[in-house]
Scaffold this motif. Sequence first.
Motif, PDB file in Angstrom:
ATOM      1  N   TYR A  10       0.835  -1.212   0.000  1.00  0.00           N
ATOM      2  CA  TYR A  10       0.000   0.000   0.000  1.00  0.00           C
ATOM      3  C   TYR A  10       0.865   1.255   0.000  1.00  0.00           C
ATOM      4  O   TYR A  10       0.536   2.261  -0.637  1.00  0.00           O
ATOM      5  CB  TYR A  10      -0.923  -0.007   1.218  1.00  0.00           C
ATOM      6  CG  TYR A  10      -1.702   1.260   1.412  1.00  0.00           C
ATOM      7  CD1 TYR A  10      -2.836   1.539   0.640  1.00  0.00           C
ATOM      8  CD2 TYR A  10      -1.316   2.199   2.374  1.00  0.00           C
ATOM      9  CE1 TYR A  10      -3.545   2.718   0.814  1.00  0.00           C
ATOM     10  CE2 TYR A  10      -2.010   3.373   2.555  1.00  0.00           C
ATOM     11  CZ  TYR A  10      -3.134   3.625   1.771  1.00  0.00           C
ATOM     12  OH  TYR A  10      -3.831   4.790   1.948  1.00  0.00           O
ATOM     13  N   TYR A  11       1.994   1.197   0.718  1.00  0.00           N
ATOM     14  CA  TYR A  11       2.856   2.375   0.865  1.00  0.00           C
ATOM     15  C   TYR A  11       3.922   2.448  -0.230  1.00  0.00           C
ATOM     16  O   TYR A  11       4.267   3.541  -0.686  1.00  0.00           O
ATOM     17  CB  TYR A  11       3.538   2.362   2.236  1.00  0.00           C
ATOM     18  CG  TYR A  11       2.562   2.416   3.380  1.00  0.00           C
ATOM     19  CD1 TYR A  11       2.041   3.632   3.804  1.00  0.00           C
ATOM     20  CD2 TYR A  11       2.153   1.248   4.029  1.00  0.00           C
ATOM     21  CE1 TYR A  11       1.135   3.682   4.861  1.00  0.00           C
ATOM     22  CE2 TYR A  11       1.258   1.299   5.082  1.00  0.00           C
ATOM     23  CZ  TYR A  11       0.748   2.515   5.483  1.00  0.00           C
ATOM     24  OH  TYR A  11      -0.161   2.568   6.513  1.00  0.00           O
ATOM     25  N   GLY A  12       4.455   1.311  -0.639  1.00  0.00           N
ATOM     26  CA  GLY A  12       5.582   1.322  -1.569  1.00  0.00           C
ATOM     27  C   GLY A  12       5.297   0.795  -2.951  1.00  0.00           C
ATOM     28  O   GLY A  12       6.166   0.856  -3.825  1.00  0.00           O
ATOM     29  N   GLY A  13       4.089   0.254  -3.161  1.00  0.00           N
ATOM     30  CA  GLY A  13       3.746  -0.264  -4.472  1.00  0.00           C
ATOM     31  C   GLY A  13       4.011  -1.755  -4.611  1.00  0.00           C
ATOM     32  O   GLY A  13       4.560  -2.402  -3.714  1.00  0.00           O
ATOM     33  N   LEU A  14       3.638  -2.309  -5.757  1.00  0.00           N
ATOM     34  CA  LEU A  14       3.764  -3.745  -6.009  1.00  0.00           C
ATOM     35  C   LEU A  14       5.212  -4.227  -5.996  1.00  0.00           C
ATOM     36  O   LEU A  14       5.475  -5.422  -5.822  1.00  0.00           O
ATOM     37  CB  LEU A  14       3.115  -4.094  -7.348  1.00  0.00           C
ATOM     38  CG  LEU A  14       1.582  -3.989  -7.400  1.00  0.00           C
ATOM     39  CD1 LEU A  14       1.092  -4.247  -8.811  1.00  0.00           C
ATOM     40  CD2 LEU A  14       0.939  -4.962  -6.426  1.00  0.00           C
ATOM     41  N   GLU A  15       6.145  -3.306  -6.189  1.00  0.00           N
ATOM     42  CA  GLU A  15       7.563  -3.700  -6.163  1.00  0.00           C
ATOM     43  C   GLU A  15       7.980  -4.259  -4.801  1.00  0.00           C
ATOM     44  O   GLU A  15       8.994  -4.949  -4.693  1.00  0.00           O
ATOM     45  CB  GLU A  15       8.473  -2.532  -6.546  1.00  0.00           C
ATOM     46  CG  GLU A  15       8.204  -1.238  -5.825  1.00  0.00           C
ATOM     47  CD  GLU A  15       7.264  -0.306  -6.582  1.00  0.00           C
ATOM     48  OE1 GLU A  15       6.216  -0.792  -7.043  1.00  0.00           O
ATOM     49  OE2 GLU A  15       7.593   0.891  -6.692  1.00  0.00           O
ATOM     50  N   MET A  16       7.179  -3.979  -3.769  1.00  0.00           N
ATOM     51  CA  MET A  16       7.480  -4.520  -2.445  1.00  0.00           C
ATOM     52  C   MET A  16       7.368  -6.047  -2.421  1.00  0.00           C
ATOM     53  O   MET A  16       8.021  -6.700  -1.610  1.00  0.00           O
ATOM     54  CB  MET A  16       6.542  -3.909  -1.396  1.00  0.00           C
ATOM     55  CG  MET A  16       6.744  -2.419  -1.158  1.00  0.00           C
ATOM     56  SD  MET A  16       8.408  -1.995  -0.590  1.00  0.00           S
ATOM     57  CE  MET A  16       9.097  -1.267  -2.092  1.00  0.00           C
ATOM     58  N   ILE A  17       6.544  -6.608  -3.308  1.00  0.00           N
ATOM     59  CA  ILE A  17       6.435  -8.066  -3.398  1.00  0.00           C
ATOM     60  C   ILE A  17       7.777  -8.651  -3.833  1.00  0.00           C
ATOM     61  O   ILE A  17       8.264  -9.634  -3.261  1.00  0.00           O
ATOM     62  CB  ILE A  17       5.329  -8.471  -4.398  1.00  0.00           C
ATOM     63  CG1 ILE A  17       3.967  -7.985  -3.903  1.00  0.00           C
ATOM     64  CG2 ILE A  17       5.326  -9.994  -4.597  1.00  0.00           C
ATOM     65  CD1 ILE A  17       2.838  -8.263  -4.881  1.00  0.00           C
TER      66      ILE A  17
END
Length: 303
Positions: free
Chosen positions: A124-131
């Motif tokens: 939610y905070y950093g975007g899908l790249e966090m996955i």
Amino acid sequence: MSDTIIKQNSLRAWILAARPKTLSGAAVPVLIGLSLAYMDAKQYEGDVFSWTAAALCMLFAVVMQIDANFINDFFDYAKGNDDAETRLGPLRACTQGWVTTDAMKRAIASTTCAACVIGLPLIYYGGLEMIFVGLLCVVFCFLYTTHLSYIGMGDVLVLLFFGIVPVCVTYYVQLHLVTTEVFVASVACGLVIDALLIVNNYRDRDNDKRDGKITLVVRIGEHYTEYLYLGLGVAACLMGGVFWMNQHVLAFILPFIYLMLHFFTWLKMRRIHQGKQLNECLAETARNILVYGLTVSAGLLLL
């Protein structure tokens, strides 16, 4: 500590298995990343710094470190590289029988899942790249103990996953960018924390040679390792010049407190040279890492 006073799979046994003294290495990079983000967030209108995201980053880092400790404990025991009679470092839970192997397997699965659950809201905070970042952390958490530490890649992984990744990602989650100052600070942080691995492998160099574990220390020898240990602290503080150039003078000056402590630990390391007594240097290095993190953060926040 005698294994006769530790009840198997007890709370005390699990606390020892989690290795609480190592958690400063997980917390410090996040602390530095948060301090940089909090300072830079003041340039923006409104309250752009999220304390919830900050807490999630810190909790994820700590749980992942515990997970790494469990994985290291189990796989070193399974490979037969954790001989209680020849071990020089702190005692390990599986080897001592404090924790059963089945219980440790379940703990590894639980902490890995817990870290993923904690990290999921960061999307939610950093975007899908966090996955992608989360998957990298989990995969290399396993690869370090099972393979990469045996071919001298441990120091590279420390630089990445205790420096560049946690500092930069923590900052990115807050402000959605990474500045030159943040990147340089992340590399400096990784160098400081790598000193912990260096002194650990310096202590274990003879056992590692015997077991075919080709660490950086085994590759370059004890003499060069001693100066590498000192050089890591010196390089990190000199890299702090990036703070000076960005008008954060205290963030450059205060870490020299750390460097003084690092220097005295280096002298002790050379004097002891080998054996279990080097665990004193290991403990002091962990303390020095915490001092580094606190002085850098204080220097950034005390404007």
